[in-house]
Design a protein around this motif. Sequence first.
Motif, PDB file in Angstrom:
ATOM      1  N   TYR A 119      56.568  37.140 -69.487  1.00 40.26           N
ATOM      2  CA  TYR A 119      55.590  36.761 -68.226  1.00 40.26           C
ATOM      3  C   TYR A 119      54.225  37.356 -68.986  1.00 40.26           C
ATOM      4  O   TYR A 119      53.997  38.164 -69.466  1.00 40.26           O
ATOM      5  N   TYR A 120      53.366  36.693 -68.231  1.00 43.45           N
ATOM      6  CA  TYR A 120      51.933  37.224 -68.500  1.00 43.45           C
ATOM      7  C   TYR A 120      51.620  37.979 -67.344  1.00 43.45           C
ATOM      8  O   TYR A 120      52.033  37.551 -66.310  1.00 43.45           O
ATOM      9  N   PRO A 121      50.581  38.859 -67.513  1.00 44.00           N
ATOM     10  CA  PRO A 121      50.439  39.776 -66.215  1.00 44.00           C
ATOM     11  C   PRO A 121      50.051  39.048 -64.995  1.00 44.00           C
ATOM     12  O   PRO A 121      50.217  39.426 -63.869  1.00 44.00           O
ATOM     13  N   GLY A 122      49.089  38.170 -65.013  1.00 40.93           N
ATOM     14  CA  GLY A 122      48.706  37.164 -63.943  1.00 40.93           C
ATOM     15  C   GLY A 122      49.749  36.788 -63.271  1.00 40.93           C
ATOM     16  O   GLY A 122      49.725  36.446 -61.956  1.00 40.93           O
ATOM     17  N   ALA A 123      51.148  36.507 -63.797  1.00 42.61           N
ATOM     18  CA  ALA A 123      52.185  36.043 -63.234  1.00 42.61           C
ATOM     19  C   ALA A 123      53.043  37.038 -62.372  1.00 42.61           C
ATOM     20  O   ALA A 123      54.065  36.797 -61.949  1.00 42.61           O
ATOM     21  N   LEU A 124      52.451  38.376 -62.330  1.00 44.69           N
ATOM     22  CA  LEU A 124      53.331  39.495 -61.729  1.00 44.69           C
ATOM     23  C   LEU A 124      52.529  40.088 -60.580  1.00 44.69           C
ATOM     24  O   LEU A 124      51.427  39.987 -60.464  1.00 44.69           O
ATOM     25  N   SER A 125      53.275  40.611 -59.524  1.00 46.46           N
ATOM     26  CA  SER A 125      52.663  41.461 -58.443  1.00 46.46           C
ATOM     27  C   SER A 125      51.791  42.571 -58.921  1.00 46.46           C
ATOM     28  O   SER A 125      52.305  43.086 -60.210  1.00 46.46           O
ATOM     29  N   GLY A 126      51.146  43.038 -58.004  1.00 42.19           N
ATOM     30  CA  GLY A 126      50.539  44.380 -58.460  1.00 42.19           C
ATOM     31  C   GLY A 126      51.319  45.479 -58.857  1.00 42.19           C
ATOM     32  O   GLY A 126      51.078  46.142 -59.701  1.00 42.19           O
ATOM     33  N   GLY A 127      52.358  45.544 -58.016  1.00 42.30           N
ATOM     34  CA  GLY A 127      53.368  46.690 -58.366  1.00 42.30           C
ATOM     35  C   GLY A 127      53.892  46.423 -59.674  1.00 42.30           C
ATOM     36  O   GLY A 127      54.138  47.549 -60.475  1.00 42.30           O
ATOM     37  N   MET A 128      54.360  45.201 -59.904  1.00 41.93           N
ATOM     38  CA  MET A 128      54.990  44.940 -61.245  1.00 41.93           C
ATOM     39  C   MET A 128      54.017  45.068 -62.429  1.00 41.93           C
ATOM     40  O   MET A 128      54.419  45.690 -63.412  1.00 41.93           O
ATOM     41  N   GLN A 129      52.746  44.779 -62.355  1.00 45.86           N
ATOM     42  CA  GLN A 129      51.585  45.124 -63.389  1.00 45.86           C
ATOM     43  C   GLN A 129      51.661  46.567 -63.658  1.00 45.86           C
ATOM     44  O   GLN A 129      51.579  47.153 -64.712  1.00 45.86           O
ATOM     45  N   ASP A 168      56.072  50.123 -54.027  1.00 47.76           N
ATOM     46  CA  ASP A 168      56.750  50.418 -52.530  1.00 47.76           C
ATOM     47  C   ASP A 168      57.560  51.549 -52.792  1.00 47.76           C
ATOM     48  O   ASP A 168      57.904  52.306 -53.688  1.00 47.76           O
ATOM     49  N   ALA A 169      57.911  52.284 -51.470  1.00 49.35           N
ATOM     50  CA  ALA A 169      58.611  53.745 -51.363  1.00 49.35           C
ATOM     51  C   ALA A 169      59.679  53.953 -52.239  1.00 49.35           C
ATOM     52  O   ALA A 169      59.896  54.887 -52.903  1.00 49.35           O
ATOM     53  N   LEU A 170      60.439  52.908 -52.228  1.00 44.78           N
ATOM     54  CA  LEU A 170      62.016  53.074 -52.887  1.00 44.78           C
ATOM     55  C   LEU A 170      61.602  52.861 -54.468  1.00 44.78           C
ATOM     56  O   LEU A 170      62.269  53.723 -55.397  1.00 44.78           O
ATOM     57  N   THR A 171      60.828  51.898 -54.960  1.00 42.39           N
ATOM     58  CA  THR A 171      60.486  52.005 -56.405  1.00 42.39           C
ATOM     59  C   THR A 171      59.744  52.972 -57.074  1.00 42.39           C
ATOM     60  O   THR A 171      60.045  53.592 -57.862  1.00 42.39           O
ATOM     61  N   LYS A 172      59.111  53.653 -55.909  1.00 43.06           N
ATOM     62  CA  LYS A 172      58.243  54.931 -56.222  1.00 43.06           C
ATOM     63  C   LYS A 172      59.394  55.912 -56.555  1.00 43.06           C
ATOM     64  O   LYS A 172      59.056  56.703 -57.610  1.00 43.06           O
TER      65      LYS A 172
END
Length: 284
Positions: A148-158, A184-188
């Motif tokens: 994937y390219y960064p532009g195709a990811l959500s902010g948290g994924m980037q 998000d809290a769980l990913t964090k």
Amino acid sequence: MSTHMATAPEQGSASSGDPILEVRELRKRYRADGPLVCDGLGFRVERGEFVAIIGPSGCGKSTLLRMMSGLLAPTSGTVALDGRTISKPPPEMALVFQDYTRSLYPWLTVEKNVRFPLAGDKKMPAAEKSRRVAEALASVGLTGFEGYYPGALSGGMQQRVAIARAMAFQPQILLLDEPFASVDALTKEGLEDTLLDVRDRLRDAGNTMLMVTHDIDEAIYLADRIVILSKPPCVVAEELQVRLPQPRTQVETRSDPEFLRIRAYIHDVMGLTHQRQAVPGQQN
Ligand SMILES: Nc1ncnc2c1ncn2[C@@H]1O[C@H](COP(=O)(O)OP(=O)(O)OP(=O)(O)O)[C@@H](O)[C@H]1O
Ligand SMILES: [Mg+2]
């Protein structure tokens, strides 16, 4: 202000040995006629330590990290790495930026972004680079997104890609500026534990981590020591030792009486303790 102050945890700056990083009398104005952002900031970080920096929003934390990484020149004062004053970004240091939109190369895939800092290492075999990239992407939950390219990811994924890049690179010194603010809290929680795992693996090699966060609980959970900055123009308000058992776990560590004591103290110091008014007619 609370009616009773929490008892002070152990205060402590880094011991007197040779620090890996030393910030001395740092002052910063962005413009000659502008306000002072930092006003004589100083502290030391020992090799192998995990230090968290907390302070009110806008107090100058990102400014401090940019000066510590050699990306921004101080108005006066110095940052020394292993006793040598930093004047440009040192190769053994990596910075994860607060603003993920500026962290990644938009024209490179996720895999190439994470691999990028390893490219200069001519001695590391390609297979080892691939292994590190795959492991880092797995640790942030992004296996399958290599192409994937960064532009195709959500902010948290980037932001997780930026964290994976730092993990794959395994710098001697990792500076992190609110790295989990946009997840998000769980990913964090998962990423905090991943960071602690990486740190446990690399601590014996002397890897050092310095993380800015505005999450007080996160600072206590992760750090060996916490540097609390004042309101702007910022100076070091306090330095606290965090003597919590290792390995730390989300549920046990956060309910440890020492954790709660440090937490109450920081709330007091930062003026966050707030007396709630009883609502008439309601029982507590
Ligand atoms: N490039 C810049 N030019 C001029 N002023 C700046 C620049 N970057 C930051 N500042 C100013 O420096 C001060 C500190 O900003 P900084 O981003 O370092 O704070 P911070 O503690 O990281 O805030 P936050 O918690 O919101 O991330 C602010 O008043 C800000 O306006
Ligand atoms: Mg900031």
